[in-house]
Design a protein around this motif. Structure first.
Motif, PDB file in Angstrom:
ATOM      1  N   LYS A 197      -7.182   6.917   5.861  1.00 18.70           N
ATOM      2  CA  LYS A 197      -7.699   5.871   6.747  1.00 18.70           C
ATOM      3  C   LYS A 197      -8.526   4.852   5.959  1.00 18.70           C
ATOM      4  O   LYS A 197      -8.405   3.645   6.174  1.00 18.70           O
ATOM      5  CB  LYS A 197      -8.571   6.496   7.836  1.00 18.70           C
ATOM      6  CG  LYS A 197      -7.777   7.154   8.942  1.00 18.70           C
ATOM      7  CD  LYS A 197      -8.711   7.652  10.012  1.00 18.70           C
ATOM      8  CE  LYS A 197      -7.938   8.144  11.224  1.00 18.70           C
ATOM      9  NZ  LYS A 197      -8.825   8.746  12.221  1.00 18.70           N
ATOM     10  N   ILE A 198      -9.354   5.343   5.039  1.00 21.39           N
ATOM     11  CA  ILE A 198     -10.168   4.433   4.216  1.00 21.39           C
ATOM     12  C   ILE A 198      -9.261   3.478   3.439  1.00 21.39           C
ATOM     13  O   ILE A 198      -9.517   2.278   3.342  1.00 21.39           O
ATOM     14  CB  ILE A 198     -11.052   5.235   3.227  1.00 21.39           C
ATOM     15  CG1 ILE A 198     -12.167   5.958   3.979  1.00 21.39           C
ATOM     16  CG2 ILE A 198     -11.623   4.331   2.142  1.00 21.39           C
ATOM     17  CD1 ILE A 198     -12.989   6.890   3.113  1.00 21.39           C
ATOM     18  N   ARG A 199      -8.167   4.024   2.911  1.00 25.83           N
ATOM     19  CA  ARG A 199      -7.269   3.189   2.109  1.00 25.83           C
ATOM     20  C   ARG A 199      -6.574   2.137   2.988  1.00 25.83           C
ATOM     21  O   ARG A 199      -6.415   0.994   2.582  1.00 25.83           O
ATOM     22  CB  ARG A 199      -6.253   4.063   1.377  1.00 25.83           C
ATOM     23  CG  ARG A 199      -6.948   5.013   0.395  1.00 25.83           C
ATOM     24  CD  ARG A 199      -5.977   5.921  -0.305  1.00 25.83           C
ATOM     25  NE  ARG A 199      -5.095   5.184  -1.168  1.00 25.83           N
ATOM     26  CZ  ARG A 199      -3.788   5.376  -1.236  1.00 25.83           C
ATOM     27  NH1 ARG A 199      -3.216   6.289  -0.504  1.00 25.83           N
ATOM     28  NH2 ARG A 199      -3.057   4.656  -2.064  1.00 25.83           N
ATOM     29  N   GLU A 236       0.745   8.515   0.680  1.00 27.94           N
ATOM     30  CA  GLU A 236       1.433   9.776   0.454  1.00 27.94           C
ATOM     31  C   GLU A 236       1.059  10.760   1.556  1.00 27.94           C
ATOM     32  O   GLU A 236      -0.112  10.869   1.922  1.00 27.94           O
ATOM     33  CB  GLU A 236       1.031  10.344  -0.907  1.00 27.94           C
ATOM     34  CG  GLU A 236       1.760  11.624  -1.239  1.00 27.94           C
ATOM     35  CD  GLU A 236       1.320  12.247  -2.566  1.00 27.94           C
ATOM     36  OE1 GLU A 236       0.779  11.513  -3.421  1.00 27.94           O
ATOM     37  OE2 GLU A 236       1.492  13.459  -2.724  1.00 27.94           O
ATOM     38  N   GLY A 237       2.049  11.447   2.085  1.00 31.99           N
ATOM     39  CA  GLY A 237       1.786  12.462   3.101  1.00 31.99           C
ATOM     40  C   GLY A 237       2.429  13.771   2.700  1.00 31.99           C
ATOM     41  O   GLY A 237       3.426  13.792   1.985  1.00 31.99           O
ATOM     42  N   LEU A 243       0.874  -1.171   0.000  1.00 30.90           N
ATOM     43  CA  LEU A 243       0.000   0.000   0.000  1.00 30.90           C
ATOM     44  C   LEU A 243       0.910   1.220   0.000  1.00 30.90           C
ATOM     45  O   LEU A 243       1.729   1.387   0.901  1.00 30.90           O
ATOM     46  CB  LEU A 243      -0.889   0.017   1.248  1.00 30.90           C
ATOM     47  CG  LEU A 243      -1.766   1.268   1.402  1.00 30.90           C
ATOM     48  CD1 LEU A 243      -2.875   1.282   0.351  1.00 30.90           C
ATOM     49  CD2 LEU A 243      -2.382   1.349   2.783  1.00 30.90           C
ATOM     50  N   THR A 244       0.763   2.066  -1.018  1.00 32.45           N
ATOM     51  CA  THR A 244       1.569   3.275  -1.066  1.00 32.45           C
ATOM     52  C   THR A 244       0.766   4.419  -0.454  1.00 32.45           C
ATOM     53  O   THR A 244      -0.348   4.699  -0.886  1.00 32.45           O
ATOM     54  CB  THR A 244       1.957   3.610  -2.519  1.00 32.45           C
ATOM     55  OG1 THR A 244       2.592   2.465  -3.083  1.00 32.45           O
ATOM     56  CG2 THR A 244       2.903   4.796  -2.572  1.00 32.45           C
ATOM     57  N   GLU A 304      -8.258  -5.040   5.313  1.00 36.64           N
ATOM     58  CA  GLU A 304      -9.382  -5.965   5.093  1.00 36.64           C
ATOM     59  C   GLU A 304      -9.053  -6.949   3.982  1.00 36.64           C
ATOM     60  O   GLU A 304      -9.357  -8.136   4.073  1.00 36.64           O
ATOM     61  CB  GLU A 304     -10.631  -5.178   4.681  1.00 36.64           C
ATOM     62  CG  GLU A 304     -11.408  -4.659   5.862  1.00 36.64           C
ATOM     63  CD  GLU A 304     -12.665  -3.923   5.423  1.00 36.64           C
ATOM     64  OE1 GLU A 304     -13.307  -3.341   6.278  1.00 36.64           O
ATOM     65  OE2 GLU A 304     -12.979  -3.930   4.211  1.00 36.64           O
ATOM     66  N   MET A 305      -8.412  -6.419   2.941  1.00 39.66           N
ATOM     67  CA  MET A 305      -8.043  -7.282   1.811  1.00 39.66           C
ATOM     68  C   MET A 305      -7.071  -8.366   2.281  1.00 39.66           C
ATOM     69  O   MET A 305      -7.190  -9.532   1.898  1.00 39.66           O
ATOM     70  CB  MET A 305      -7.392  -6.422   0.737  1.00 39.66           C
ATOM     71  CG  MET A 305      -6.957  -7.165  -0.490  1.00 39.66           C
ATOM     72  SD  MET A 305      -6.135  -6.060  -1.644  1.00 39.66           S
ATOM     73  CE  MET A 305      -4.468  -6.122  -1.023  1.00 39.66           C
ATOM     74  N   GLU A 351      -7.707   0.900   5.843  1.00 37.72           N
ATOM     75  CA  GLU A 351      -8.722  -0.082   6.241  1.00 37.72           C
ATOM     76  C   GLU A 351      -8.992  -1.078   5.110  1.00 37.72           C
ATOM     77  O   GLU A 351      -9.054  -2.287   5.334  1.00 37.72           O
ATOM     78  CB  GLU A 351     -10.033   0.619   6.608  1.00 37.72           C
ATOM     79  CG  GLU A 351      -9.995   1.264   7.970  1.00 37.72           C
ATOM     80  CD  GLU A 351     -11.172   2.208   8.198  1.00 37.72           C
ATOM     81  OE1 GLU A 351     -11.482   2.474   9.358  1.00 37.72           O
ATOM     82  OE2 GLU A 351     -11.771   2.679   7.207  1.00 37.72           O
ATOM     83  N   GLY A 352      -9.145  -0.556   3.896  1.00 34.66           N
ATOM     84  CA  GLY A 352      -9.401  -1.415   2.743  1.00 34.66           C
ATOM     85  C   GLY A 352      -8.264  -2.402   2.537  1.00 34.66           C
ATOM     86  O   GLY A 352      -8.473  -3.588   2.267  1.00 34.66           O
ATOM     87  N   PHE A 353      -7.034  -1.914   2.679  1.00 33.17           N
ATOM     88  CA  PHE A 353      -5.844  -2.745   2.485  1.00 33.17           C
ATOM     89  C   PHE A 353      -5.794  -3.863   3.530  1.00 33.17           C
ATOM     90  O   PHE A 353      -5.580  -5.029   3.198  1.00 33.17           O
ATOM     91  CB  PHE A 353      -4.611  -1.850   2.597  1.00 33.17           C
ATOM     92  CG  PHE A 353      -3.293  -2.541   2.326  1.00 33.17           C
ATOM     93  CD1 PHE A 353      -3.009  -3.056   1.073  1.00 33.17           C
ATOM     94  CD2 PHE A 353      -2.327  -2.646   3.318  1.00 33.17           C
ATOM     95  CE1 PHE A 353      -1.783  -3.669   0.823  1.00 33.17           C
ATOM     96  CE2 PHE A 353      -1.108  -3.253   3.077  1.00 33.17           C
ATOM     97  CZ  PHE A 353      -0.834  -3.768   1.823  1.00 33.17           C
ATOM     98  N   ASP A 361      -5.610  11.566   7.477  1.00 37.78           N
ATOM     99  CA  ASP A 361      -6.875  12.110   6.996  1.00 37.78           C
ATOM    100  C   ASP A 361      -7.841  10.959   6.714  1.00 37.78           C
ATOM    101  O   ASP A 361      -7.430   9.801   6.612  1.00 37.78           O
ATOM    102  CB  ASP A 361      -6.639  12.942   5.735  1.00 37.78           C
ATOM    103  CG  ASP A 361      -5.966  12.138   4.658  1.00 37.78           C
ATOM    104  OD1 ASP A 361      -6.635  11.744   3.701  1.00 37.78           O
ATOM    105  OD2 ASP A 361      -4.744  11.861   4.777  1.00 37.78           O
ATOM    106  N   ALA A 362      -9.129  11.297   6.593  1.00 39.85           N
ATOM    107  CA  ALA A 362     -10.165  10.265   6.435  1.00 39.85           C
ATOM    108  C   ALA A 362      -9.898   9.385   5.212  1.00 39.85           C
ATOM    109  O   ALA A 362     -10.080   8.168   5.255  1.00 39.85           O
ATOM    110  CB  ALA A 362     -11.531  10.922   6.311  1.00 39.85           C
ATOM    111  N   ARG A 363      -9.433   9.999   4.143  1.00 36.43           N
ATOM    112  CA  ARG A 363      -9.211   9.238   2.906  1.00 36.43           C
ATOM    113  C   ARG A 363      -8.083   8.216   3.076  1.00 36.43           C
ATOM    114  O   ARG A 363      -8.189   7.076   2.640  1.00 36.43           O
ATOM    115  CB  ARG A 363      -8.881  10.222   1.789  1.00 36.43           C
ATOM    116  CG  ARG A 363      -8.837   9.652   0.416  1.00 36.43           C
ATOM    117  CD  ARG A 363      -8.739  10.772  -0.583  1.00 36.43           C
ATOM    118  NE  ARG A 363      -9.927  11.600  -0.510  1.00 36.43           N
ATOM    119  CZ  ARG A 363     -11.049  11.319  -1.170  1.00 36.43           C
ATOM    120  NH1 ARG A 363     -11.112  10.271  -1.940  1.00 36.43           N
ATOM    121  NH2 ARG A 363     -12.089  12.098  -1.060  1.00 36.43           N
TER     122      ARG A 363
END
Lengths: 325, 257
Positions: free
Chosen positions: A313-315, A301-302, A298-299, A321-322, A317-319, A309-311
């Motif tokens: 965090k979503i990424r 970027e900051g 998972l890459t 979960e996968m 979480e998705g990673f 940030d929320a976005r």
């Protein structure tokens, strides 16, 4: 005592041998409660928005702390440091250039270290003495790293903290060593963590302040902090030249990858988070990392020092979960 | 019965499923919906689904509710399970298409997600991060500049005018410049649609499959579909309910798929 700032890990032995106080400006910037304002101040002074947050943060931190002498790494790290050095010289900061030569030849590295020694007026005897002293602390920090991945008693954030602090030993090696001793005693007494997923964190240290805590809240712990571990000089080497030759961070990506691949396997890592800083040349290397690392990546970027940030965090979480399937 | 809710940046989408059968779909403008039926309790969002009238009292009482969407980290819905968007969209695409191996391209109001699905499982994914220029919101802005409906904008793909701005907002002034040059409106529309496809190509290239499943509101744009087929040379499948795919996926997750 006179303080010497620097922009990334440099041969600390030379600074200590010269009896100066080492100050890693990255650490000063990122731990400042004003870290966000420091970036704004640099932008007000004219730094482009599209420049790395670390450069801007360091610039403002150097001025704020009244640092008068700075070792700036002009090869092997960020090329923006050259311009940072030039701007700071206009502000009256004495800058000392240091390079990690791309060819990684022993004679080139020796030349750079000796140039630094001449600047600070120290000889090899004094430098080797401080190398022994620092080596003792670094070996203890290596034990913290081992407790992280082998015994599962240290969190990713703690691992990050102790290793990243070795760049300047928190400006006070004796006190830092005492902190390390206390921490090791405490960590050894803990029960091992039982997280399901083991992550590696590769790339420059994160500008986010809650990445480790967030992944751990989702049952995934970082057991390998690639660059921070390099700052702690994790190899047994015969001399200073070999030590700074084995150090992977400032050299090419393939030298870094050989260390990464070895550690991913040794530490039984399930997946990798590759952190890239906005506007950093290392973002390009993500292409190579993705081709060469045989694990899910998972890459992230900051840009500025903020909580996740929320976005993002979503990424994450998705990673995760996968990976959990 | 299962209820799925996808709280997107532009639309809140709702699906009621009975097993795998879609019983009802609905959507509301997100902001209006939040204003009418949402409230903050502490840091969390609560939705008054009963007052919205989308589902009957019996359905709400009897159905399991699964929710996803951008508000996930600040979302709390009594009795509802929250899942990640990527999981919801993959589940929706699996149910709607019956395919097992494909690349999912979900283009929503602000988010663009690309997921690689192998043997019915999520294998990898990527999502736009700092920029939403390849999203439905960009299309809405450009349609407003051209003074056209989204439907009209969506019907053109031939001979696109080249638009190069990397920013969706700067893209507006670039489009105005092209209007001044006198290009026909059809070519301008095709150019806008082309921009979206160009921006998602690097993400698609990373996850190559023989089939692309296109979901999200942008999938209703025929111009984008056509240009995507041309540019990738692949079959682009748009499921029957592209915009409700996430909500359908949420509802379907509850069946244990």
């Amino acid at each position: 005592m006179h303080r010497v700032g620097f922009t990334t890990t440099v041969p600390l032995e030379v600074v200590i041998a010269a009896g100066k106080i080492p100050v890693d400006m990255n650490n000063v910037f990122i731990t400042s409660p004003r870290s966000h304002q420091l970036i704004e101040e640099a932008e007000v002074d004219g730094f482009p928005r599209s420049t790395c947050g670390w450069i801007k943060g360091m610039y403002a931190a150097i001025l704020e702390k009244g640092i008068k002498e700075l070792i700036a790494v002009t090869e092997g790290d960020c090329s923006n440091t050259r311009a940072l050095m030039e701007v700071l010289s206009l502000k009256g900061v004495e800058t000392v250039p240091f390079a990690y030569p791309h060819d990684r030849q022993p004679e080139s590295i020796r030349f750079e270290i000796e140039k630094l020694m001449r600047h600070f007026g120290v000889g090899w005897d004094a430098v080797n003495l401080s190398r022994e002293r620092l080596g003792r602390i670094r070996r203890k920090v290596r034990e913290i790293d081992r407790l992280t991945w082998e015994e599962n008693r240290v969190t990713g954030a703690e691992n990050h903290y102790y290793q990243v602090c070795t760049s300047d030993m928190n400006s006070d090696p004796d006190r830092f060593e005492a902190d390390v001793d206390t921490f090791i005693a405490e960590a050894r007494a803990r029960s091992p963590f039982k997280d399901k997923l083991r992550l590696a964190y590769i790339g420059v240290p994160p500008i986010f302040d809650d990445l480790y805590q967030f992944t751990e809240s989702l049952g995934a712990r970082v057991v390998f902090n690639e660059t921070q571990r390099q700052f702690a000089m994790p190899y047994d080497t015969q001399d200073m030249v070999e030590q700074y030759r084995a150090y992977t961070y400032p050299y090419d990506i393939f030298h870094r990858l050989s260390d990464i691949l070895l550690e991913l396997e040794r530490r039984k890592v399930d997946a990798v988070i590759h952190y890239v800083q906005s506007f950093c040349f290392r973002q390009i290397e993500d292409m190579i990392v993705r081709q060469k690392v045989p694990l899910p990546i998972l890459t992230l970027e900051g840009d500025k020092p903020t909580p996740l940030d929320a976005r993002t965090k979503i990424r994450i979480e998705g990673f995760l979960e996968m990976l959990a399937g | 019965m299962q209820i799925g809710i996808d709280l997107g940046s532009r639309k809140a989408k709702f699906a009621l499923l009975d097993g795998e059968r879609i019983v009802r779909l609905a959507d509301h403008d997100t902001v209006t919906f939040y204003k009418r039926y949402g409230r903050l309790a502490g840091d969390e969002l609560e939705l008054d689904l009963a007052a919205s009238g989308i589902f009957s009292a019996d359905e709400l009482a009897g159905a399991a509710v699964v929710v996803t969407g951008y508000g996930r980290n600040t979302l709390s819905l009594k009795g509802a399970k929250v899942i990640s968007e990527i999981r919801a969209h993959v589940a929706g695409a699996l149910l709607q298409t019956g395919l097992r191996d494909f690349t999912l391209l979900d283009m929503g109001g602000q988010d663009t997600k690309v997921a690689l699905v192998r043997s019915g499982k999520l294998a990898d994914f990527v999502m736009n991060d700092k920029c939403a220029a390849s999203s439905g919101r960009y299309l809405e802005n450009m349609a407003a500049i051209l003074e056209l409906s989204l439907d009209e904008l969506s019907s053109h793909w031939e001979n696109p005018v080249k638009l190069d701005a990397t920013c969706g907002i700067f893209g507006e002034s670039e489009l105005i410049g092209q209007i001044l040059r006198g290009h026909p409106v059809e070519r301008l529309c095709a150019g806008v649609n082309q921009t979206l496809v160009t921006r998602v190509m690097p993400m698609l290239k990373r996850f190559a499959s023989e089939t692309i499943v296109l979901t999200g509101g942008v999938a209703r744009n025929r111009g984008v579909v056509r240009l995507l087929e041309e540019k990738t040379g692949l079959a682009v499948i748009v499921p029957e309910h592209p915009q409700h795919n996430g909500a359908i996926g949420c509802a379907h997750m509850e069946t244990g798929s």
